[in-house]
Each structure stands twice: as structure tokens, then as C-alpha cells.
Design an enzyme around this catalytic site. Structure first.
Site, PDB file in Angstrom:
ATOM      1  N   ASP B 174       7.503   2.991 -11.501  1.00 24.89           N
ATOM      2  CA  ASP B 174       8.931   2.317 -11.944  1.00 24.89           C
ATOM      3  C   ASP B 174       9.899   3.101 -11.327  1.00 24.89           C
ATOM      4  O   ASP B 174       9.850   4.248 -10.715  1.00 24.89           O
ATOM      5  CB  ASP B 174       9.062   2.142 -13.671  1.00 24.89           C
ATOM      6  CG  ASP B 174       8.780   3.480 -14.168  1.00 24.89           C
ATOM      7  OD1 ASP B 174       8.615   4.687 -13.605  1.00 24.89           O
ATOM      8  OD2 ASP B 174       8.280   3.401 -15.426  1.00 24.89           O
ATOM      9  N   ASP B 328      12.394  -9.631   4.851  1.00 23.02           N
ATOM     10  CA  ASP B 328      11.035 -10.117   5.059  1.00 23.02           C
ATOM     11  C   ASP B 328      10.838 -11.385   5.707  1.00 23.02           C
ATOM     12  O   ASP B 328      11.740 -12.250   5.537  1.00 23.02           O
ATOM     13  CB  ASP B 328      10.409 -10.356   3.454  1.00 23.02           C
ATOM     14  CG  ASP B 328       9.024 -10.617   3.458  1.00 23.02           C
ATOM     15  OD1 ASP B 328       8.257  -9.498   3.882  1.00 23.02           O
ATOM     16  OD2 ASP B 328       8.504 -11.394   2.676  1.00 23.02           O
ATOM     17  N   GLU B 357      12.053  -7.877   9.423  1.00 19.52           N
ATOM     18  CA  GLU B 357      10.699  -7.819   9.633  1.00 19.52           C
ATOM     19  C   GLU B 357      10.313  -8.771  10.687  1.00 19.52           C
ATOM     20  O   GLU B 357      10.106  -9.957  10.397  1.00 19.52           O
ATOM     21  CB  GLU B 357       9.698  -8.166   8.212  1.00 19.52           C
ATOM     22  CG  GLU B 357       8.438  -7.801   8.572  1.00 19.52           C
ATOM     23  CD  GLU B 357       7.400  -8.811   7.783  1.00 19.52           C
ATOM     24  OE1 GLU B 357       6.297  -8.359   7.659  1.00 19.52           O
ATOM     25  OE2 GLU B 357       7.898  -9.806   7.126  1.00 19.52           O
ATOM     26  N   ASP B 424       1.386  -3.253   4.292  1.00 17.21           N
ATOM     27  CA  ASP B 424       0.925  -4.352   5.043  1.00 17.21           C
ATOM     28  C   ASP B 424      -0.217  -3.906   5.958  1.00 17.21           C
ATOM     29  O   ASP B 424      -1.078  -4.635   6.651  1.00 17.21           O
ATOM     30  CB  ASP B 424       1.754  -5.222   6.000  1.00 17.21           C
ATOM     31  CG  ASP B 424       2.456  -6.039   5.104  1.00 17.21           C
ATOM     32  OD1 ASP B 424       2.283  -6.493   4.032  1.00 17.21           O
ATOM     33  OD2 ASP B 424       3.836  -6.431   5.574  1.00 17.21           O
TER      34      ASP B 424
END
Lengths: 560, 560
Positions: B174, B328, B357, B424
Site C-alpha cells: 500500500d 496503458d 506504452e 510485464d
């Protein structure tokens, strides 16, 4: 195969959305170097246990220019996403070309090798208004077309055609003159008028705007203009105006304020002023069009200037229902301004036409976010070189036009603004040394070519004239002095183009034969095909070419 | 000279405005084919009695890749307008290359032959925020960085690092954890954090947004986030968030409404629904990211969706003072949307950073109207292939990077987002088969290369992990288990980069030598030059290379 000659880059003329469902992909190879090209393609996320799912399709050779061949395919990816590569074959040699380079065999372990068209988003598609591709334009220089109302003639106006055009003489041409002669245009068969500037200005050409929101009084008033647009529309004729937004005139009020108040002027940032006091000699110390002191360059990065010009852009569309804007010196104004301009104009008339004046490679303005078309001077030059000047032969003409057609997306080519001359060039008949046959051939060429043709006022009746100001003579209205044979020739070509859409922009264009002075090309759709056979030489040519069965003569000399 | 290999087209990486006064022009020729290239240039309107006034300047060869050499010149046209051509010499052969083709001698009767940069308009210059080029990023996957507040742990959270990361397990990372460990980042020397998504979502990666205007409760609340940004800024660290605008999550309210009300949903046009009823099997009958039913693609052409997303884009900048957005699946969203996005974001924070991206050629997004940078995966791949996998040698690495550096404008290269791994991909140490020396070399390479580097959390202390989800392990906070030697290596590289701006983006990059596994390149400004000597092989290499006088060792093994 010559790897150094092989070229593709996703974007521009090589990979683009033709419409909301179709992508066009092109590949360039060395001339005569490659036997066939297979397009390998798939959805990037379409994987099964057997790996990435791809398809193969043969590409078509669509043309050849001086050094290169061009291959083409149209493709509709079901999920609007595409990764692709090219398999080239020459004899026993195979080469696979991807974004990451050349391979002997197509690699299928990863889609990352491949060229990428990530997603076909409809909003990004280049889309000229649909009416444009069937339009034939007629360019009017309003001071010289017709004087329909002598009451608005500027002081010192000369009797119509009483002397040669000069940089500073006036003959009183006006809107009423255009209204009075609308039947001439209807009879000729044109469907759009492009007016050079009509706003209040000092010169006879009006490129030195004083007030963008006022009609120049010598042309009439806003009521006359409204009437003119109405008459045009009633006759199926669109109206395009000239927006001179790169620079204002010297007498534009903000520039006058700058001259008066110098660095204290509230309009100081409306221009690009390099120093104070403002000087005009030996060269202006402010940015101008060329080094022309009477044309100070507007600072289109200034939000106030932007707001003013965008108001102008909207005003003439909203209030007068004009159908398009031709943008003067368009490439010297920032891209950012043109994007806002497009948004502003299309917000009030979604199918308004935006045409940029650019003489050079114009790809950077033709991505769909700025212009719908540019003036196709490469066509002008190649056509004149081939037919009028005979400095290039048919093969070179075909190669040059193939290069130009492959420099741009197909949807751009369909809306290109083709011209043989304008108020900025020698008249086409003068280019032809007044050889009327050449002139007829040039019109045949333009009116059967891909793109939207434009006829410069008076060319259709055989007017002559050298470079500016020679090309700006008063229109000849005496029928006895008009070349009616030429008029009928052009009229019949327009009618042919109207009746055979394949000759306008529905048809593909393919060069069939180009040998010395004879040129043969085809315009075709799935339904119809027309061959155009052209001899630009001075004498009869022997052309041995087999015309497929089922063709009949629709214009000109019959053949055996 | 091989004409088919010679390439230039005004625009993209070949002719662009580097800043408000300088144009960069590049030319491509066949590798080793040309002795020298002279740049012929002038203002198009600068004519005297002697004709068009032009100048000549020698171009510099800036690199060579597998097939081509690249020539470069920077030029500041006094009136911001330029027409130009190239005179190429090879032995006794001379060739002049213009927009209209090749000539034996430069034609000077007309400027129309030449390439055209019509006007350098400042507003069109590609301009990433100036702070970016000195920034070193640190990527945090918030669920896995640190659990600073167990009270907000999602139900079923596991004790920290108690098991391997899975697609669906949670460990309670967090914002408080990041705040608690800010000293780690300061000590390392990074100056920016890129957070993967933090908005309310279902999964542990949060790429399936439920509410773009809410913080995911497992990370804290808006107050904690405000505090986090404040702590970052106080420590000289910028904050970038991840905008997942290509698609929403399945539980995004509008999509839930669609599922419930089907074709009667008021949100019907927020997505790309192909038919009703909505089905998810076998493949979704609505557009998604990939074929992922939980990620319905947003219809960014819909003005309502646009308005909502632009509100989101502004909200987190305005209310929380974030410094950038990482976008994204950026290339599957329309260009038109990204242009509006840029305008919206920059209107509230002019120096906000916009990072897309994109894994493929990204030129079409890097014209200054959309993104400031893209994620430089071509660098990642070439670096890993060269050092980690040893599938390419130094020469191929140099050629590949030369090709990439010449694919984009220089101002784009300076802001490129370089990475060795991310959430990724496999972790870099795992790519290196846990060979730490290779890993150290890769960081040396990235941290002395052109572009803005990004370190994936945990790489600096030697964390390992395979492809997603393996690369998303809980951060190791037990110092005994951290590789402090690696940490110090990266720390010293960051400090070196900080103290020698030439190693960041002030310096030119030039490959000096590339032989088998050894690579030598230079970073240089007018004031300073650093040579980087790298041996990616498994054993000592003999490298015979003359280092100019005056150089001293600033890192690593001394040399003779």
C-alpha cells in the site's frame, strides 16, 4: 533482392486506414527485382495451442516508377488490429521483411517481430467530404471575371479588357458579374467555384487582407454574396473561399496599430516583430510572406489571433453557407493552428472542404487532422512537361505520376486538387505555345485522372496569358472571340466524367503502356473499365496494343 | 552510389524542429557507399540578380547500422524557412538528391526542386518536459512493494512474501509502505516513481479499473495518496500514474449497466458492442483488450467517454499534483483522443510528462501533439540479447541501437523511457541466469545510455522472477537477503549520472568500437567526454584501442 531498396514503415502512405473497416498496406521494392510478395498477417492476440494464427495473401503490383516497384493490399482485420510482414520471392530466393529486419523464414514465436497497425479507430480515418470526389472546380479571380455592377467599381477602374492586366490596375469585376454568368458555368458543367480572396483588401488580387470579416466593396456587399452563394447552390455549384491566414495585409487594423504605437501596441504579439522601431527597408524587420513588407506574418500561436481567425473561419460558413476554404501559403502556418481550424470549421459544417496551398510534399498535412487535400502541383508540372513542353516522354510521365500516387494514401489521392494552371502560373494555352490540340489533350488527361480537377476561368474559351499578371486578363465574354470548339471539348469531357464515374474517383488508375509520346492508362471499377489512349506527339503514332474485347469508343478518333 | 538506398523525406525522423530555432536534417545512404555529403540550403524567397542564394555545409556521419549510413546536420535558418538538397560524393562521382529526384549538378533556376521545411513554428516543436531528461525512474507495483498499513489489507491477504506471486493472491502492499520506505529510494538516488494502476479495481494488478476517480481501498485513501505525493516531492521525486484508458474493468459501472440493461443501457455507446445479448464465451462479442472479457474496450470516440476520461486525466493532476501519466495500451486508442488528452493535461500542468506504452515503432505518436515518450522496448531487447542472452554481438547491438536512435528525432531520444524489465517481463537478473556481473553490466549500459532509465522495484537488490506473475514478488525488505553489493553498484551509477550530465541526456552518443563481445561508446558535450568500455563476454578480452589523452578512470577496472 536488393534489401536496401525495400521499404515499409507503418504510417503515412505505407499503412493507413482507407475507411472504417479497411486498411491499405503498401511495400516498395527495387524495380523489377521481385517476382511476388505475400502478405503475412494476423490479430496479435489470436493464439492457439498451435501458436500465433496468421493468414497469407498475395499482394498486387500497383505501379513502377524510375527506381521502384510498389505492392499493395487492402485488408479488413476482423478485430481491427493487425500485425504483418512481407514474404518476397525472386527466383528461388525468399526473404521475409518485418519491423525487426529480414529473415529467411517468417518467425512465428512472437508477434513483436512484425509491423503493427494497432487498432483501426474510425475517428482517425482521413475523410474528405464525399461530394468532393465528384466535383469539378472552376477558379475565379473575381476582379477579372465579369463586371455586373459598375456602381461598385473602384476609383480609376478601366473599361473591361481595355488594357493588359497589371499589378495595379482594376477593371471592376464583381459578384453580380458571376451571378449574371452562372449559366456559362452550368453549361460548361462545373460543380464548384473556387474564388481567390474576396475580403476587403488593397490590391486587385486581395491577398493583402484589411478586414477578414468584410467583403471588399468593389465586389458587392454581404447581401450580394449571400445571393451569389444561393444562386450557386441552386445550380448545384459549391462555393470555396480563399483564407489568407499566414499573413495579413499592411492595412490590417492590428498591423496599423503596431506601426503607430510600436512596442506599446496591444497588437504587438499578433505578428512576429523582431525589433523596434518597425522598418520595411532594406528588408522588413518583422516576419512576412517572403520578404513582402505589405504582408506581415500573423502570429497564429497567439491565442487572440487564433480566436480571431477561427471566428472568421466559422463566420463565412455559418452566415453565408460556403462549402470550403482554400488556405493560402498553408504550410507556413503551424500544424497546431490547422488542427483547431479543422475542428472549428467541421463543427459548423461537417462536410466542408479544406484545401491547402502546398507546392511540396504534403504528407504531414494529410493525416486526417488537418487538410482534406492540397493543390496537386506535381500533377501540373508532369502534365505540362509531357504534353505542353515535351521535355519528358510518356514513360517518364507515367513514372512521375506513379511516384506521386504512391506518395499519398488512396483516399488522399481521390480528393487531390488537380490543376493545369492558376492565377499564380502561366496560362495553360500559353504553356502550349497556343497549340490547341495540346491544350485539348491536357484537359483530357486532367479530366480522366484521379483527383478533383480545377479549370482556371477563361481556359475553357482559349484565353492566353503569361505569368502573373499576364494570366489575370479580363474574361472574354464576346462569343465571337471565344474559342467555342475548345469550350465544347471541355464540356463534353465534363459530361463524360459525369456519366462515367469510373473516370472521376470511383476508378482505379493503372498505366497500361507508355512509349515515347503515347500513353495508355486504364480507369476501372469492378463494373466498368475505360482505357484512355493519348498521343502527345506532333504526328500520328503507331501503337500496337491489344484492347480486350467488349470495349467501344466513347470519345475521339476511332481505332482499329 | 546506390540510388535505391538513398532516403530522405521531410518530416518524422528525417527533418524536424529540434527546438524553436534549430532544424535537424538527416539523410540515409547505403552503408559505406558515400565519401561525403554536402547540404545545400537557402531561404526560398532569397533571390538576387544572381539567382537563388544558397549555402553549402558538410554533413556529419552519425552512425551506421546493418545496411545504411546516416548523415546529419543541425541548421538555424535566419527566417525559419528552408529549402534544401544533398550533394553526395563517392570517388569522382557526384549526385545531387532533391525532392524531385537525382541530378548530376544542383539545379538553381527554381527552388521547387528542393526539399522543403516551410516554416519553423515554435508551437509545433516536440517538447518533453525539461525535467524528464535528468530523471531516473523507479517502477512500483503497489500491491507488492511494502505493506505499511495492515488495516486496509484486502480480505484473504497473505503474510508478506509468504508464497509465490499468483494471478489472484494478495499481500497488502500500500501507499503507507511506500511512504515508510522513501529513504530506500532516496538512498538509491532515483528521482521519479512510476506506479502501476492505483485506482479501484478487482485484480491485484489493478488494470481492470472499476472507478477511475477512486483510490483502491487496499492502497489507502485519497489523504494517504496526497501524503505520498507530498513526501515524494519533498524528496525530489516525481510521481507518475498509470492511465488505463484503452479499456475499463468488467466491474466498471457503465459496463455493469450494459450487462444489466443490454441494448437499453444508456452506456451502450461507451463500448464497442457488436451484438446483443452481450456474451463472453467463446470470445466476447464486444471489443476488449486482446480477447480478455474482463477488459471491455472503451469507445473513446464517444464525446461522453472523452469528457469522463479527460476529467479523470485532469483530476489527479489538479487535486493530487501528480507529475505524469503513463498510458496503458496507448496505441490502440485513437490519435484524436490523445491530442485532446495532451491539451487537457498540459492545460493544468504544462510540464506534466505523458508516456505511452507502445512496443512497436512509435513515430506516429511522437510528433509533439500526443506523447512525450514511449517505453523503449527496442533498447530492452537489444540490451538483453547482447549482454544477458549473448545472442547478438557488440557490433549487432551497436547497429540495432543506431537504427533505433535514427528512427526518431533527437529530442524524442532524449526523453525515451528505457527499461530492462517491468511487471510485464521476466526480471532482468533472471534473464541473466542470475549472473550478477551481467546484471551490473546491463545497468551500466542503461544508466550511461541516451534516454530516461527506469529501474523495476527490487531489481536493485537482486530480486529474481520469471514472466508475470513471477516478476511480481513481494519486495524483499530483509537487508540480509538484499544484495547490497548490487544496490551499491546501481547507486554509484546513479550518482555518476547525476554528477556527469554528459552521461544523462546532455551528451551525444557515438559508438567507437564494437568487436565480438566488447563495446566502446562515447557520451560527449562540447565540455566533457566520457568513454564507456564494456566487455559482455565471459572472460577477459583484449581490446586494442587508443584512448585520447586527458581521460581518467571514473568507474570500474583501470586500464592501460
Amino acid at each position: 533482392m536488393l534489401k536496401e531498396a525495400i521499404y515499409h514503415r507503418a504510417g503515412n502512405n505505407y499503412a493507413y486506414a482507407y475507411n472504417e473497416t479497411t486498411l491499405h498496406i503498401r511495400l516498395r521494392t527495387k524495380k523489377g527485382d521481385v517476382d511476388s510478395v505475400t502478405f503475412i498477417h494476423g490479430d496479435p492476440y489470436d493464439w492457439t495451442k498451435d501458436g500465433w494464427q496468421t493468414s497469407r495473401s498475395l499482394m498486387t503490383r500497383t505501379g513502377t516508377d524510375e527506381y521502384f516497384d510498389y505492392y499493395f493490399i487492402a485488408i479488413s482485420p476482423p478485430f481491427r488490429r493487425l500485425r504483418y510482414g512481407f514474404e518476397l520471392k525472386s527466383g528461388t530466393e525468399t526473404l521475409v521483411y518485418t519491423e525487426k529486419g529480414f529473415y529467411k523464414e517468417a518467425p512465428f514465436d512472437d508477434t513483436a517481430y512484425y509491423f503493427c497497425f494497432p487498432f483501426l479507430n474510425g475517428i482517425d480515418v482521413f475523410r474528405a467530404p464525399s461530394w468532393v470526389k465528384d466535383t469539378v472546380w472552376y477558379q475565379i479571380f473575381p476582379e477579372r471575371f465579369a463586371n455586373g455592377d459598375t456602381s461598385n467599381d473602384p476609383e480609376g477602374s478601366l473599361p473591361w479588357a481595355s488594357e493588359e492586366p497589371k499589378f495595379n490596375n482594376f477593371f471592376g469585376g464583381d459578384f453580380q458579374g458571376v451571378i449574371d454568368h452562372i449559366d456559362h458555368l452550368v453549361k460548361l458543367g462545373v460543380t464548384g467555384i473556387y474564388f481567390t480572396p474576396i475580403f476587403k483588401a488593397k490590391s486587385n488580387h486581395k491577398y493583402d487582407t484589411i478586414d477578414y470579416l468584410e467583403i471588399d466593396p468593389q465586389f458587392g456587399d454581404k447581401e450580394t454574396f449571400k445571393q451569389l452563394v444561393k444562386v450557386c447552390h441552386e445550380n448545384g455549384i459549391k462555393v470555396m473561399l480563399d483564407a489568407v491566414f499566414n499573413h495579413s495585409g499592411y492595412y490590417f487594423e492590428p498591423f496599423q496599430d503596431v506601426l503607430k504605437n510600436q512596442e506599446n501596441s496591444t497588437y504587438k504579439n499578433w505578428f512576429h516583430l523582431r525589433e523596434f522601431p518597425i522598418q520595411t527597408e532594406p528588408r522588413p524587420n518583422y516576419d512576412t510572406f517572403a520578404f513582402e513588407k505589405s504582408m506581415p506574418k500573423l502570429n497564429t500561436e497567439n491565442p487572440e489571433v487564433r480566436e480571431y481567425l477561427l471566428k472568421v473561419a466559422r463566420y463565412w460558413v455559418e452566415e453565408f453557407d460556403i462549402d470550403g476554404w482554400r488556405l493560402d501559403v498553408a504550410n507556413e502556418v503551424d500544424h497546431s493552428f490547422w488542427r483547431e481550424f479543422r475542428t472549428a470549421v467541421k463543427s459548423v459544417k461537417p462536410d466542408a472542404y479544406i484545401l491547402g496551398e502546398i507546392w511540396h510534399d504534403s504528407m504531414n498535412w494529410l493525416h486526417g487532422d488537418q487538410f482534406d487535400a492540397v493543390m496537386n502541383y506535381p500533377f501540373t508540372n508532369a502534365a505540362l512537361d509531357f504534353v505542353a513542353k515535351e521535355t519528358i516522354d510518356a514513360r517518364v510521365f507515367a513514372e512521375k505520376m506513379t511516384a506521386v500516387l504512391h506518395m499519398y494514401p488512396e483516399n488522399v489521392n481521390e480528393a487531390a486538387f488537380n490543376l493545369l494552371g492558376s492565377h499564380d502560373t502561366k496560362r495553360v494555352l500559353t504553356f502550349c505555345d497556343e497549340n490547341k490540340n495540346k491544350m485539348k489533350l491536357l484537359f483530357l488527361l486532367m479530366l480522366t485522372f484521379k483527383g478533383t480537377p480545377c479549370i482556371y476561368y477563361g481556359d475553357e474559351i482559349g484565353m492566353t496569358g503569361g505569368n502573373d499578371p499576364g494570366c489575370r486578363k479580363c474574361m472574354e465574354w464576346d462569343e465571337k472571340k471565344q474559342d467555342l470548339d475548345l469550350f465544347e471539348h471541355i464540356q463534353s469531357l465534363l459530361s463524360l466524367r459525369q456519366n462515367h464515374k469510373v473516370l472521376a474517383n470511383d476508378g482505379e488508375l493503372k498505366f497500361i503502356n507508355a512509349d515515347e509520346q503515347t500513353l495508355v492508362y486504364e480507369r476501372s471499377t469492378d463494373e466498368e473499365s475505360v482505357w484512355i489512349l493519348l498521343n502527345a506527339g506532333q504526328r500520328t503514332a503507331d501503337l500496337s496494343i491489344e484492347i480486350p474485347e467488349g470495349y467501344s469508343n466513347i470519345l475521339g478518333t476511332s481505332f482499329s
